[in-house]
Design a protein around this motif. Structure first.
Motif, PDB file in Angstrom:
ATOM      1  N   THR A 265      40.904  36.088  56.088  1.00 39.25           N
ATOM      2  CA  THR A 265      41.688  34.899  56.474  1.00 39.25           C
ATOM      3  C   THR A 265      42.765  34.586  55.441  1.00 39.25           C
ATOM      4  O   THR A 265      43.855  34.118  55.776  1.00 39.25           O
ATOM      5  CB  THR A 265      40.769  33.680  56.657  1.00 39.25           C
TER       6      THR A 265
ATOM      7  N   ASP B  20      37.945  32.461  64.784  1.00 41.51           N
ATOM      8  CA  ASP B  20      37.473  32.642  63.406  1.00 41.51           C
ATOM      9  C   ASP B  20      36.337  33.647  63.344  1.00 41.51           C
ATOM     10  O   ASP B  20      36.236  34.431  62.398  1.00 41.51           O
ATOM     11  CB  ASP B  20      37.018  31.297  62.823  1.00 41.51           C
TER      12      ASP B  20
ATOM     13  N   GLU C 277      35.938  37.007  60.992  1.00 44.99           N
ATOM     14  CA  GLU C 277      34.765  37.225  60.140  1.00 44.99           C
ATOM     15  C   GLU C 277      34.153  38.593  60.406  1.00 44.99           C
ATOM     16  O   GLU C 277      33.748  39.296  59.483  1.00 44.99           O
ATOM     17  CB  GLU C 277      33.728  36.130  60.383  1.00 44.99           C
TER      18      GLU C 277
END
Length: 620
Positions: free
Chosen positions: A519, A535, A539
């Motif tokens: 990120t 997100d 990950e």
């Protein structure tokens, strides 16, 4: 006489998953439970998940189960454990509102088509020609069926102890279930006894929280279920737990009551859980330790009580209270209800197949604590497997078996069947040989195809998952190909304490650095991704890139292991006639009747040389 396709006995976590899964597959289901309000009741500590158990909840969820959704709706604290370690052991844990959890569970059961709740106690399994045909109950009713799932938890001939005075029951304020054990024994099943315990409940206002260590939940709380709307999650006000410790003074008070312990005086024969022992068991087994860690956990938003987790006990109530008053923060504590132990019947699990169908009686499935496990999550994982298989058999669909390399649920069932157990079995990440491949974050990749195959995952949900996987693969390719110049990224590297670049490097290699997050690279470089990426996908990209070498090695080991897994053994194979195999191995192989050579190799007492001999026989 009313008829159903599947009857599920017991409304605990195994029974919920079994009944809902089977009903969603389109067969008619009856869930027999003592009382509707008791469905999903959190009888020990009000928490879901934890080390390895969180993995189980995610797996149940992507198979189409409901435990994760119920936990998300009733959670009053969410934490990801072991975040400072590698992703293989990251585990979600949720503190639940005990009352709300059960209420949400009832709603899920009631709102499932094809599923009916019957408030009664099953007492007898009806069979013809070693096949189930129905069940009879305490109220004198008989119900016909094609399959039965027994998930009676701690209720089978349950006896509760606080001190030396026993009382009949499977949970505080609830009666025991009598008849099922006796019925199965008549059918030739072996039974034994196990013990579990529950901690005392304390009055919240009597606790001195000022001297205790507070444990709040995560600020970026993550749900268990992929179906949970994260836009306003968590849904409920969040509460803290508190950390505290026993001491030598409290140990001395407990020791005074040992002569009144049903465990130490022999009243309780059943083995207790090794990894979650009673407080009296802890101070005997670990006599060199001057203190033991305890947790105060809220029972709910509207409750005035807290659980003292880690203080399970069957000692007399006055002994428990005196010992607690010696603990810092509990000097003036008021005990609302003492801890107690429950001794109950279980069936050593070598008697079930990997589908959880019993080997002696067709159409009869055992799931949960009746198979010797401990914990809500272990029970629910078995429940969904038993429910799917019961319905699949009726519908003529392929049976559902998870391998050790597929899921923690696969490890759990494989261990139970092959090794059986003489103490309550609890799941740990260390039980999985390939845990880097069995992470929480990749549960969908591993298992959602099965949920879709049996109709528990919708076409829309599966399509969204496939789109996410396409995005993931595209991002990994992009990171492997995209090179960045030193001047573009060195400021970030220096800020993060990482050595700056001298030459251009791919994003993938930069992502492998422990101190660099994907990120951060995306933000620093103002990368324009094709579309707004979740997100959780970023990950996954980071995990896949950082641990690429380790993941590749584990996948290669799995491929080698699966060669034996794919060699079937006929169920009628005559092991006793193979004299070149050791007598111990012959007896155990004949008892368990493994499906594959891989399963045979994991049976205790079967040596590598025995497997080599078996392989020769199977080739011929």
């Amino acid at each position: 006489m009313k008829q159903y396709d599947v009857i599920v006995v017991g409304g605990g976590h195994a029974g919920i998953e079994a009944s809902i899964a089977a009903a969603q597959m389109g067969v008619s289901v009856a869930l027999i439970t003592m009382e509707k309000e008791g469905i999903g009741r959190l009888s020990c500590n009000p928490a879901i998940g934890g080390s390895a158990k969180g993995h189980l909840v995610h797996e149940i969820d992507v198979l189409g189960g409901v435990m994760g959704q119920i936990a998300d709706l009733s959670g009053i604290q969410f934490r990801t454990l072991h975040k400072s370690k590698g992703p293989a052991v990251w585990a979600g844990r949720c503190q639940s509102d005990r009352k709300l959890y059960s209420e949400e569970a009832v709603k899920f059961v009631e709102n499932t088509p094809n599923l009916e709740i019957i408030e009664d106690i099953a007492t007898d399994i009806l069979t013809e020609n070693n096949k189930v045909v129905g069940i009879s109950t305490q109220k004198g009713n008989e119900y016909k069926c094609k399959a039965i799932v027994i998930s009676a938890g701690t209720f089978l001939n349950g006896v509760m102890y606080t001190g030396l005075t026993p009382s009949i029951g499977g949970r505080y304020g609830e009666e025991a279930a009598v008849g099922i054990t006796e019925s199965l024994v008549k059918l030739g099943f072996e039974t034994a006894r196990l013990k579990t315990g529950t901690p005392p409940r304390l009055l919240t206002e009597s606790i001195n929280f000022d001297v205790l260590e507070e444990q709040p939940g995560d600020e970026d709380a993550k749900p268990f279920s992929f179906r949970t709307d994260t836009s306003n999650f968590p849904f409920l006000p969040q509460k803290s737990c508190y950390l505290l410790y026993t001491n030598e003074e409290s140990h001395k008070e407990l020791e005074v009551g040992f002569s009144f312990s049903p465990m130490f005086t022999g009243l309780i024969d059943g083995a207790g859980p090794r990894y979650c022992p009673s407080i009296e068991d802890k101070i005997v087994r670990f006599s060199d330790k001057p203190k033991h860690q305890l947790f105060l956990e809220p029972e709910g938003l509207d409750s005035d009580q807290m659980y003292l987790n880690g203080f399970s006990s069957s000692l007399p109530a006055d002994v428990q209270l005196r010992a607690m008053k010696k603990i810092r923060g509990l000097e003036d504590v008021v005990m609302v209800r003492p801890g107690y132990a429950v001794e109950y019947d279980f069936f050593p699990p070598y008697q079930v197949d990997l589908t959880l169908e019993t080997k002696k009686v067709k159409g009869l499935y055992l799931a949960g604590q009746v198979n010797g496990t401990s914990g809500y999550e272990e029970a629910a994982g078995q429940g969904i497997v038993a429910g799917i298989n019961a319905a699949a058999k009726i519908l003529g669909m392929p049976e559902f078996v998870l391998k050790r390399t597929d899921a923690y649920i696969g490890v759990l069932i494989d261990d139970l069947v092959n090794k059986s157990t003489n103490e309550p079995y609890r799941m740990f990440t260390s039980r999985a040989e390939h845990r880097l491949l069995l992470r929480q974050d990749n549960s969908k990749e591993r298992l959602m195809k099965f949920g879709r195959r049996y109709g528990l995952i919708s076409e829309e949900e599966f399509k969204e998952f496939q789109d996410d996987m396409k995005t993931l693969r595209g991002l990994i390719s992009f990171f492997n190909e995209k090179k960045v110049k030193p001047k573009e990224v060195n400021d970030l590297l220096i800020r993060k304490g990482s050595s700056p670049l001298e030459n251009s490097e791919t994003l993938a290699k930069l992502s492998k650095r422990p101190e660099i997050k994907v990120t951060e690279l995306v933000s620093e470089l103002n990368l324009e991704l094709d579309k707004e990426v979740k997100d959780e996908i970023l990950e996954k990209v980071e995990i896949e890139l950082k641990y690429e070498g380790y993941i590749k090695k584990q996948r290669e080991l799995v491929e080698k292991m699966n060669k034996h897994e794919e060699i079937p053994i006929p169920l009628d194979f005559d092991y006793l006639s193979v004299n070149t195999i050791s007598m111990e191995a012959r007896e155990k192989l004949n008892k368990i009747k493994p499906r594959t050579l891989g399963q045979a190799s994991r049976i205790s007492g079967v040596s590598p040389s025995d497997i080599s001999v078996l392989l020769v026989y199977l080739k011929h």
